[in-house]
Design an enzyme around this catalytic site. Structure first.
Site, PDB file in Angstrom:
ATOM      1  N   GLY A 162     -31.486  14.896 -10.227  1.00  0.00           N
ATOM      2  CA  GLY A 162     -31.065  16.218 -10.300  1.00  0.00           C
ATOM      3  C   GLY A 162     -30.328  16.469 -11.822  1.00  0.00           C
ATOM      4  N   LYS A 172     -21.378  28.319 -11.261  1.00  0.00           N
ATOM      5  CA  LYS A 172     -20.244  28.233 -11.836  1.00  0.00           C
ATOM      6  C   LYS A 172     -20.658  28.277 -13.501  1.00  0.00           C
ATOM      7  CE  LYS A 172     -19.336  24.483 -10.070  1.00  0.00           C
ATOM      8  NZ  LYS A 172     -18.771  22.948  -9.426  1.00  0.00           N
ATOM      9  N   ASP A 227     -27.854  18.085 -12.398  1.00  0.00           N
ATOM     10  CA  ASP A 227     -26.480  17.966 -12.364  1.00  0.00           C
ATOM     11  C   ASP A 227     -25.885  16.414 -12.502  1.00  0.00           C
ATOM     12  OD1 ASP A 227     -27.534  17.356  -9.784  1.00  0.00           O
ATOM     13  OD2 ASP A 227     -25.463  17.941  -8.628  1.00  0.00           O
ATOM     14  N   ASP A 243     -23.763  25.927 -14.130  1.00  0.00           N
ATOM     15  CA  ASP A 243     -23.914  24.989 -13.348  1.00  0.00           C
ATOM     16  C   ASP A 243     -24.176  25.491 -11.910  1.00  0.00           C
ATOM     17  OD1 ASP A 243     -23.645  22.536 -11.650  1.00  0.00           O
ATOM     18  OD2 ASP A 243     -21.541  22.326 -11.705  1.00  0.00           O
ATOM     19  N   THR A 285     -12.096  12.416  20.603  1.00  0.00           N
ATOM     20  CA  THR A 285     -13.479  12.359  20.105  1.00  0.00           C
ATOM     21  C   THR A 285     -13.625  13.102  18.597  1.00  0.00           C
ATOM     22  OG1 THR A 285     -14.320  12.600  22.319  1.00  0.00           O
ATOM     23  CG2 THR A 285     -15.840  13.411  20.531  1.00  0.00           C
TER      24      THR A 285
END
Length: 237
Positions: A88, A18, A90, A11, A169
């Site tokens: 994609g 991975k 994935d 992956d 902020t």
């Protein structure tokens, strides 16, 4: 490397590579490698199936016994997508993995990566489409990058207050990024649940654990959802 390795699942994401070995149908612990050269040297002769969101080098593309997943790869699901060549790998693998795990459910797969993706695979095995939006750190980076005075809180956000409304902020940037994702997903869940009453929600990705308890749905943590999809696709060939 043991001789009974069936396949290496790879992956390739935007920030890591991975790898997971499957031996006699059992998944090993997923490990990370630093680059493609390390991947090739560690698993020189093993069959592989690769999902990649990056351009692959020529030596990987020309490697024997290697499947590079794309929309052209034979799949156990159907892609209802107008531009499948842009989808994609994935996302394809995760959709297959979700349908493999929960074949009788309409599955919503949420990946908390560099970008956040939300994809729907219905109970008939049809990929129905999805949503892509900036991931958590991308939102924080972008607000600093595209303004003159807003700070980048992407490395310190976990130390900031977690209320809906910020009092500084930095806290406001946190609220807009973190709580914005939560409200975005809950809105998608609320909308899709009208048409998909058996909706099952699967989350994955590096930031998934930050959001699991905040979403208004029964959540399945799919830490190896892409790998499970890759293995199913490999067996389907």
């Amino acid at each position: 490397m043991t001789n009974n390795t069936e396949v290496i699942l790879v992956d390739v994401g935007n920030s890591s590579i991975k790898i997971t070995q499957v031996i006699d149908g059992q998944f090993s612990t997923t490990e990370k490698v630093s680059d493609f050269k390390e991947l090739a040297s560690l698993h020189e002769s093993s069959p592989m199936i690769i999902s990649s969101v990056r351009k692959l080098p020529a030596d990987i593309l020309g490697r024997p016994e290697t499947i590079i997943l794309s929309h052209k790869t034979p799949l156990p699901i159907r892609l209802d997508y107008e531009t499948p060549e842009t989808l994609g790998a994935d996302r394809i693998a995760a959709a297959v993995g979700a349908h493999e795990l929960f074949p009788d459910k309409d599955n919503l797969v949420i990946d908390f990566g560099t970008c956040m993706t939300i994809d729907l695979i219905d109970k008939t095995g049809v990929f129905r489409g999805g949503i892509i939006s900036p991931g958590l750190r991308m939102r924080m980076n972008a607000m600093s990058h595209f303004t003159d005075q807003l700070p980048d809180i992407s490395e310190e956000w976990q130390t900031l207050a977690s209320g809906d409304l910020g009092k500084t902020t930095k806290e406001c940037l946190y609220s807009g990024s973190f709580w914005g994702i939560i409200h975005e997903i809950n809105g998608v869940l609320r909308t899709l649940s009208k048409d998909f009453t058996s909706l099952n929600t699967i989350i994955s990705g590096g930031d998934a654990h930050f959001f699991e308890s905040k979403l208004k749905a029964h959540i399945f943590a799919g830490s190896k959802i892409v790998q499970k999809g890759l293995y199913r696709i490999w067996k389907y060939q």
